[in-house]
Design a protein around this motif. Structure first.
Motif, PDB file in Angstrom:
ATOM      1  N   ILE A 219       0.869  -1.170   0.000  1.00 32.91           N
ATOM      2  CA  ILE A 219       0.000   0.000   0.000  1.00 32.91           C
ATOM      3  C   ILE A 219       0.909   1.224   0.000  1.00 32.91           C
ATOM      4  CG2 ILE A 219      -0.170   0.225   2.521  1.00 32.91           C
ATOM      5  CD1 ILE A 219      -3.184   0.815   2.137  1.00 32.91           C
ATOM      6  N   VAL A 220       0.388   2.355  -0.459  1.00 39.06           N
ATOM      7  CA  VAL A 220       1.134   3.614  -0.451  1.00 39.06           C
ATOM      8  C   VAL A 220       0.445   4.560   0.527  1.00 39.06           C
ATOM      9  CG1 VAL A 220       1.782   5.634  -1.812  1.00 39.06           C
ATOM     10  CG2 VAL A 220       1.995   3.341  -2.809  1.00 39.06           C
ATOM     11  N   LEU A 221       1.166   4.960   1.560  1.00 42.31           N
ATOM     12  CA  LEU A 221       0.619   5.874   2.571  1.00 42.31           C
ATOM     13  C   LEU A 221       1.369   7.201   2.549  1.00 42.31           C
ATOM     14  CD1 LEU A 221       0.242   3.475   5.649  1.00 42.31           C
ATOM     15  CD2 LEU A 221      -1.448   3.995   3.880  1.00 42.31           C
ATOM     16  N   ASN A 222       0.627   8.298   2.652  1.00 45.73           N
ATOM     17  CA  ASN A 222       1.278   9.591   2.830  1.00 45.73           C
ATOM     18  C   ASN A 222       1.508   9.782   4.322  1.00 45.73           C
ATOM     19  OD1 ASN A 222      -1.648   9.713   2.747  1.00 45.73           O
ATOM     20  ND2 ASN A 222      -1.484  11.932   3.038  1.00 45.73           N
ATOM     21  N   LEU A 223       2.740   9.614   4.733  1.00 43.87           N
ATOM     22  CA  LEU A 223       3.086   9.702   6.145  1.00 43.87           C
ATOM     23  C   LEU A 223       3.568  11.120   6.438  1.00 43.87           C
ATOM     24  CD1 LEU A 223       4.806   6.230   6.585  1.00 43.87           C
ATOM     25  CD2 LEU A 223       2.453   6.892   7.137  1.00 43.87           C
ATOM     26  N   THR A 224       2.940  11.730   7.430  1.00 44.86           N
ATOM     27  CA  THR A 224       3.194  13.130   7.750  1.00 44.86           C
ATOM     28  C   THR A 224       3.599  13.195   9.216  1.00 44.86           C
ATOM     29  OG1 THR A 224       1.457  13.697   6.173  1.00 44.86           O
ATOM     30  CG2 THR A 224       2.203  15.442   7.624  1.00 44.86           C
ATOM     31  N   PRO A 225       4.901  13.197   9.504  1.00 49.87           N
ATOM     32  CA  PRO A 225       5.320  13.172  10.905  1.00 49.87           C
ATOM     33  C   PRO A 225       4.699  14.331  11.683  1.00 49.87           C
ATOM     34  CG  PRO A 225       7.219  12.997   9.439  1.00 49.87           C
ATOM     35  CD  PRO A 225       6.038  13.287   8.582  1.00 49.87           C
ATOM     36  N   SER A 226       4.231  14.046  12.898  1.00 47.14           N
ATOM     37  CA  SER A 226       3.612  15.067  13.747  1.00 47.14           C
ATOM     38  C   SER A 226       4.632  15.545  14.771  1.00 47.14           C
ATOM     39  CB  SER A 226       2.398  14.484  14.465  1.00 47.14           C
ATOM     40  OG  SER A 226       1.438  14.059  13.527  1.00 47.14           O
ATOM     41  N   TYR A 227       4.991  16.809  14.684  1.00 45.12           N
ATOM     42  CA  TYR A 227       5.981  17.383  15.596  1.00 45.12           C
ATOM     43  C   TYR A 227       5.285  18.327  16.577  1.00 45.12           C
ATOM     44  CZ  TYR A 227       9.323  15.690  12.107  1.00 45.12           C
ATOM     45  OH  TYR A 227      10.049  14.901  11.242  1.00 45.12           O
ATOM     46  N   PRO A 228       5.480  18.121  17.888  1.00 45.97           N
ATOM     47  CA  PRO A 228       4.874  19.031  18.863  1.00 45.97           C
ATOM     48  C   PRO A 228       5.622  20.366  18.908  1.00 45.97           C
ATOM     49  CG  PRO A 228       6.202  17.385  19.999  1.00 45.97           C
ATOM     50  CD  PRO A 228       6.227  17.025  18.528  1.00 45.97           C
ATOM     51  N   ARG A 229       4.885  21.424  19.239  1.00 45.14           N
ATOM     52  CA  ARG A 229       5.487  22.764  19.373  1.00 45.14           C
ATOM     53  C   ARG A 229       6.611  22.739  20.408  1.00 45.14           C
ATOM     54  NH1 ARG A 229       1.525  27.220  21.820  1.00 45.14           N
ATOM     55  NH2 ARG A 229       1.225  25.483  23.286  1.00 45.14           N
ATOM     56  N   SER A 230       6.401  22.007  21.500  1.00 46.12           N
ATOM     57  CA  SER A 230       7.375  21.950  22.591  1.00 46.12           C
ATOM     58  C   SER A 230       7.286  20.574  23.227  1.00 46.12           C
ATOM     59  CB  SER A 230       7.049  23.024  23.640  1.00 46.12           C
ATOM     60  OG  SER A 230       5.885  22.632  24.379  1.00 46.12           O
ATOM     61  N   GLN A 231       8.118  20.360  24.223  1.00 47.91           N
ATOM     62  CA  GLN A 231       8.062  19.096  24.963  1.00 47.91           C
ATOM     63  C   GLN A 231       7.109  19.167  26.158  1.00 47.91           C
ATOM     64  OE1 GLN A 231       9.375  16.037  23.957  1.00 47.91           O
ATOM     65  NE2 GLN A 231       9.497  17.335  22.152  1.00 47.91           N
ATOM     66  N   ASN A 232       6.358  20.251  26.248  1.00 50.94           N
ATOM     67  CA  ASN A 232       5.296  20.313  27.247  1.00 50.94           C
ATOM     68  C   ASN A 232       4.365  19.113  27.049  1.00 50.94           C
ATOM     69  OD1 ASN A 232       2.346  21.070  27.892  1.00 50.94           O
ATOM     70  ND2 ASN A 232       3.514  22.585  29.053  1.00 50.94           N
ATOM     71  N   PRO A 233       3.986  18.434  28.136  1.00 51.78           N
ATOM     72  CA  PRO A 233       3.178  17.210  27.982  1.00 51.78           C
ATOM     73  C   PRO A 233       1.905  17.405  27.160  1.00 51.78           C
ATOM     74  CG  PRO A 233       3.940  17.413  30.246  1.00 51.78           C
ATOM     75  CD  PRO A 233       4.359  18.676  29.548  1.00 51.78           C
ATOM     76  N   GLN A 234       1.294  18.581  27.223  1.00 53.65           N
ATOM     77  CA  GLN A 234       0.057  18.792  26.472  1.00 53.65           C
ATOM     78  C   GLN A 234       0.337  18.930  24.968  1.00 53.65           C
ATOM     79  OE1 GLN A 234      -2.936  18.289  27.839  1.00 53.65           O
ATOM     80  NE2 GLN A 234      -1.674  17.783  29.622  1.00 53.65           N
ATOM     81  N   ASP A 235       1.455  19.560  24.607  1.00 53.66           N
ATOM     82  CA  ASP A 235       1.838  19.625  23.193  1.00 53.66           C
ATOM     83  C   ASP A 235       2.184  18.227  22.668  1.00 53.66           C
ATOM     84  OD1 ASP A 235       1.456  22.346  22.948  1.00 53.66           O
ATOM     85  OD2 ASP A 235       3.576  22.877  23.132  1.00 53.66           O
ATOM     86  N   VAL A 236       2.904  17.458  23.478  1.00 55.32           N
ATOM     87  CA  VAL A 236       3.293  16.099  23.073  1.00 55.32           C
ATOM     88  C   VAL A 236       2.042  15.237  22.881  1.00 55.32           C
ATOM     89  CG1 VAL A 236       4.484  14.002  23.832  1.00 55.32           C
ATOM     90  CG2 VAL A 236       5.566  16.242  24.142  1.00 55.32           C
ATOM     91  N   LYS A 237       1.088  15.393  23.775  1.00 49.15           N
ATOM     92  CA  LYS A 237      -0.167  14.641  23.667  1.00 49.15           C
ATOM     93  C   LYS A 237      -0.925  15.033  22.397  1.00 49.15           C
ATOM     94  CE  LYS A 237      -4.142  13.534  26.649  1.00 49.15           C
ATOM     95  NZ  LYS A 237      -4.790  13.922  27.927  1.00 49.15           N
ATOM     96  N   ALA A 238      -0.926  16.330  22.083  1.00 50.27           N
ATOM     97  CA  ALA A 238      -1.600  16.804  20.867  1.00 50.27           C
ATOM     98  C   ALA A 238      -0.974  16.166  19.627  1.00 50.27           C
ATOM     99  CB  ALA A 238      -1.512  18.327  20.786  1.00 50.27           C
ATOM    100  N   ALA A 239       0.364  16.095  19.587  1.00 49.34           N
ATOM    101  CA  ALA A 239       1.055  15.476  18.449  1.00 49.34           C
ATOM    102  C   ALA A 239       0.725  13.985  18.366  1.00 49.34           C
ATOM    103  CB  ALA A 239       2.559  15.684  18.570  1.00 49.34           C
ATOM    104  N   HIS A 240       0.594  13.348  19.524  1.00 43.84           N
ATOM    105  CA  HIS A 240       0.229  11.922  19.551  1.00 43.84           C
ATOM    106  C   HIS A 240      -1.157  11.708  18.929  1.00 43.84           C
ATOM    107  CE1 HIS A 240      -0.278   7.816  20.939  1.00 43.84           C
ATOM    108  NE2 HIS A 240      -1.355   8.157  21.617  1.00 43.84           N
ATOM    109  N   TYR A 241      -2.115  12.568  19.278  1.00 43.11           N
ATOM    110  CA  TYR A 241      -3.464  12.450  18.707  1.00 43.11           C
ATOM    111  C   TYR A 241      -3.437  12.635  17.187  1.00 43.11           C
ATOM    112  CZ  TYR A 241      -5.859  12.398  23.261  1.00 43.11           C
ATOM    113  OH  TYR A 241      -6.322  12.054  24.500  1.00 43.11           O
TER     114      TYR A 241
END
Length: 462
Positions: A219-241
Motif C-alpha cells: 500500500i502507499v501511505l502519505n506519512l506526515t510526521p507530527s511534531y509538537p510545538r514543545s516538549q510540554n506534555p500537552q503539546d506532546v499529547k496533541a502530536a500523539h493524537y
C-alpha cells in the motif's frame, strides 16, 4: 560528498491514471466521481480545467515510456482506473481497457522499466459512489473483485501491486474538510470510509495471497510526521493524537494487522467508532503487507488547543490539537507547504524502531511550482530548486539507509507536469514540461539531473 545508493535501488517517478490518461469519457470508460463533480461544479477547479484535460497518456503512452527510458527510470508507478477497466464498478470488463493496459505494461517491460501498479488512486467509479462509496460494504466487495480481476489479467507481468494510494486523503477530502467529492463534513462517516478502506485493502491482499500470484503486494501511505510545538506534555499529547488519526489509522492495520488501542478507545469515548462485524478483525489481520510505499511532502506541526471546543460544533480531529506555524520554517510558497527534509529520515527511523523495519521505498516526494516558464533558459526550464529539493531529501534517505533502514527506492512526483485534482495545472511537478496547448514534452534540468543520478546510482553534493 558522494552519496551512493544500494545496488538495484529503484529510481523512478509516480503518477496516476486519472491525472495522466485523459480520455476520461472515451475508450469505454465509466464516469468517476471527478467527472461527475467537475460537470456539476466546474468552479471548484482551478481555471475550470477538469479531468478530461489530463496529460494525454492514452494517446502518448509509447512516446512517454521512451521519455521514461531517457530519464533512466528502472521503475515507474502509475494506477489502473477501476472505472476504465470495469465501467460500472461491478459488471463486465472493458476490452479496450485491457488492451490499453496490456500495451502499457508490455512496453514498460520492453524498455527495462518495472511497473509498480496502484489499484485505487482517488478515482471512485461514480456508479459505486451512487450506492454510498466506501461507506457501503457492497463497494468493498466490488473492489475486492476488481483487484482479483487485475491480478488475473496482469499479474504475470506486474510484480509490485499497491492496493491504495494515500487512503487517508479521500477520508479527509471527501468526509472532513470538503476538498474532494462528496463534500461531506461528518467524522463518523469519515471513520466508516477509513475503516471500510482498510477492509477493502485486506480483502485484496487476501485474494492476492490466495491466488499465489508472483511478486508482492503493498500500500502507499502519505506519512506526515507530527511534531509538537514543545516538549510540554500537552503539546506532546496533541502530536500523539494527530499521529494516531492521520498516520497510524492506516499504518498500524497494514503493518501490525490491528488498530492502535488508544485510537479505538478515543473514538469509542466520543461515540465515533464505525460499525464493525465479528470477523472484521481476522480479515484486517490478513492484510499485512510485503512492501510499503511512503509519500512524503511536508511535516505536521501541532500544539495543544488554546481554546475550548464548542460542544455543539461537529466532532473533528482538531478537537485534540491546533496546527502550529513554526517561526522561521522553510516554505514552498506556491503550495503553502513547509519544506522539512529531515522528516523523510524521521519516518524511516520510526518504521525501523517501531514497526520491525519493513521493506519500503519513497513512492512520492516532490515540489509543485507555479509559472515555471519564468525559469526558461535556452528553451529549457532551469528548475535548480527542484534538484536542490530532491537531493536534500535524498541525503536524508541515504542517512536512513546507512543506519539500516530497509528503504529500496525513490520515486519522484511526477514524470510529466500533470493535472492535480482541484488545482488542475496551477503547480507543476514534473521532470518534463508539458505545453498544454501543443502537448509538447520538454525535459527540464531536473530531468537531466535525475537521469544522471539514476545512471550512476549516486550523486555529488556539498
Amino acid at each position: 560528498m558522494k552519496y551512493s545508493f544500494p545496488d538495484n535501488f529503484w529510481w523512478g517517478s509516480a503518477s496516476s491514471a486519472l491525472q495522466t490518461e485523459g480520455e476520461s469519457q472515451g475508450g469505454g470508460k465509466g464516469l468517476t466521481t471527478w467527472d461527475h463533480w467537475f460537470a456539476n461544479e466546474p468552479n471548484r477547479f482551478h481555471q475550470g480545467v477538469g479531468p478530461q484535460d489530463t496529460s494525454t497518456f492514452c494517446q502518448n503512452w509509447k512516446a512517454d515510456i521512451q521519455l521514461l527510458k531517457q530519464l533512466n527510470h528502472n521503475s515507474f508507478r502509475t494506477s489502473i482506473s477501476w472505472a476504465r477497466l470495469i465501467p460500472d464498478g461491478v459488471g463486465e470488463v472493458n476490452p479496450q481497457a485491457v488492451d490499453f493496459y496490456n500495451q502499457v505494461f508490455d512496453e514498460l517491460l520492453e524498455q527495462g522499466i518495472t511497473p509498480f501498479i496502484t489499484l485505487f488512486h482517488f478515482d471512485m467509479p461514480m456508479a459505486m459512489q451512487e450506492i454510498g462509496g466506501w461507506e457501503n460494504r457492497d463497494v468493498v466487495a466490488a473492489y475486492s473483485r476488481y483487484a482479483q480481476i487485475c491480478f488475473e489479467l496482469f499479474g504475470d507481468r506486474v510484480l509490485h501491486w499497491f492496493t491504495f494510494n494515500e487512503p487517508i486523503v479521500p477520508v479527509e477530502g471527501g468526509y472532513l474538510y470538503d476538498f474532494h467529492y462528496p463534500n461531506v463534513v461528518d467524522f463518523r462517516r469519515a471513520a466508516t470510509v477509513a475503516y471500510n478502506t482498510v477492509l477493502a485493502h485486506a480483502q485484496a491482499v487476501r485474494a492476492f495471497r490466495a491466488g499465489h500470484f508472483p511478486g508482492e503486494i503493498g500500500i502507499v501511505l502519505n506519512l506526515t510526521p507530527s511534531y509538537p510545538r514543545s516538549q510540554n506534555p500537552q503539546d506532546v499529547k496533541a502530536a500523539h493524537y494527530a499521529d494516531l488519526m492521520f498516520n497510524r489509522s492506516f499504518l498500524d492495520p497494514v503493518l501490525r494487522g490491528e488498530y492502535p488501542a488508544d485510537l479505538v478507545a478515543l473514538l469509542k469515548s466520543y461515540e465515533q467508532l464505525p460499525a464493525c462485524q465479528p470477523d472484521d478483525s481476522a480479515v484486517i489481520a490478513e492484510g499485512t503487507i510485503d512492501l510499503l510505499g511512503i509519500n512524503y511532502y511536508q511535516p505536521r506541526r501541532v500544539k495543544c488547543r488554546d481554546s475550548a471546543v464548542n460542544p455543539k460544533a461537529p466532532f473533528m480531529p482538531e478537537w485534540f490539537f491546533d496546527n502550529y506555524e513554526m517561526p522561521g520554517r522553510k516554505m514552498n510558497p506556491y503550495r503553502g507547504w513547509e519544506i522539512y527534509e529531515p522528516g523523510i529520515y524521521d519516518i524511516l527511523v520510526n518504521l525501523r524502531e517501531n514497526y520491525g523495519n519493513p521493506r519500503c521505498f519513497i513512492s512520492e516526494n516532490g515540489m509543485g511550482v507555479e509559472n515555471e516558464q519564468r525559469f526558461i533558459e535556452n528553451g529549457q526550464i532551469n528548475d535548480q530548486y527542484r534538484i536542490d529539493f530532491i537531493s536534500e531529501h535524498l541525503k536524508w534517505v541515504h542517512k536512513g539507509i546507512s543506519e539500516g533502514s530497509n528503504c529500496l527506492g525513490y520515486h519522484m512526483w511526477t514524470f510529466i507536469d500533470n493535472w492535480s485534482w482541484c488545482n488542475a495545472y496551477k503547480n507543476r511537478y514534473g521532470f518534463i514540461q508539458l505545453d498544454l496547448a501543443t502537448q509538447k514534452r520538454t525535459i527540464k534540468k531536473s530531468g537531466e539531473w535525475f537521469a544522471a543520478t539514476s545512471l550512476n546510482n549516486s550523486f555529488d553534493k556539498e
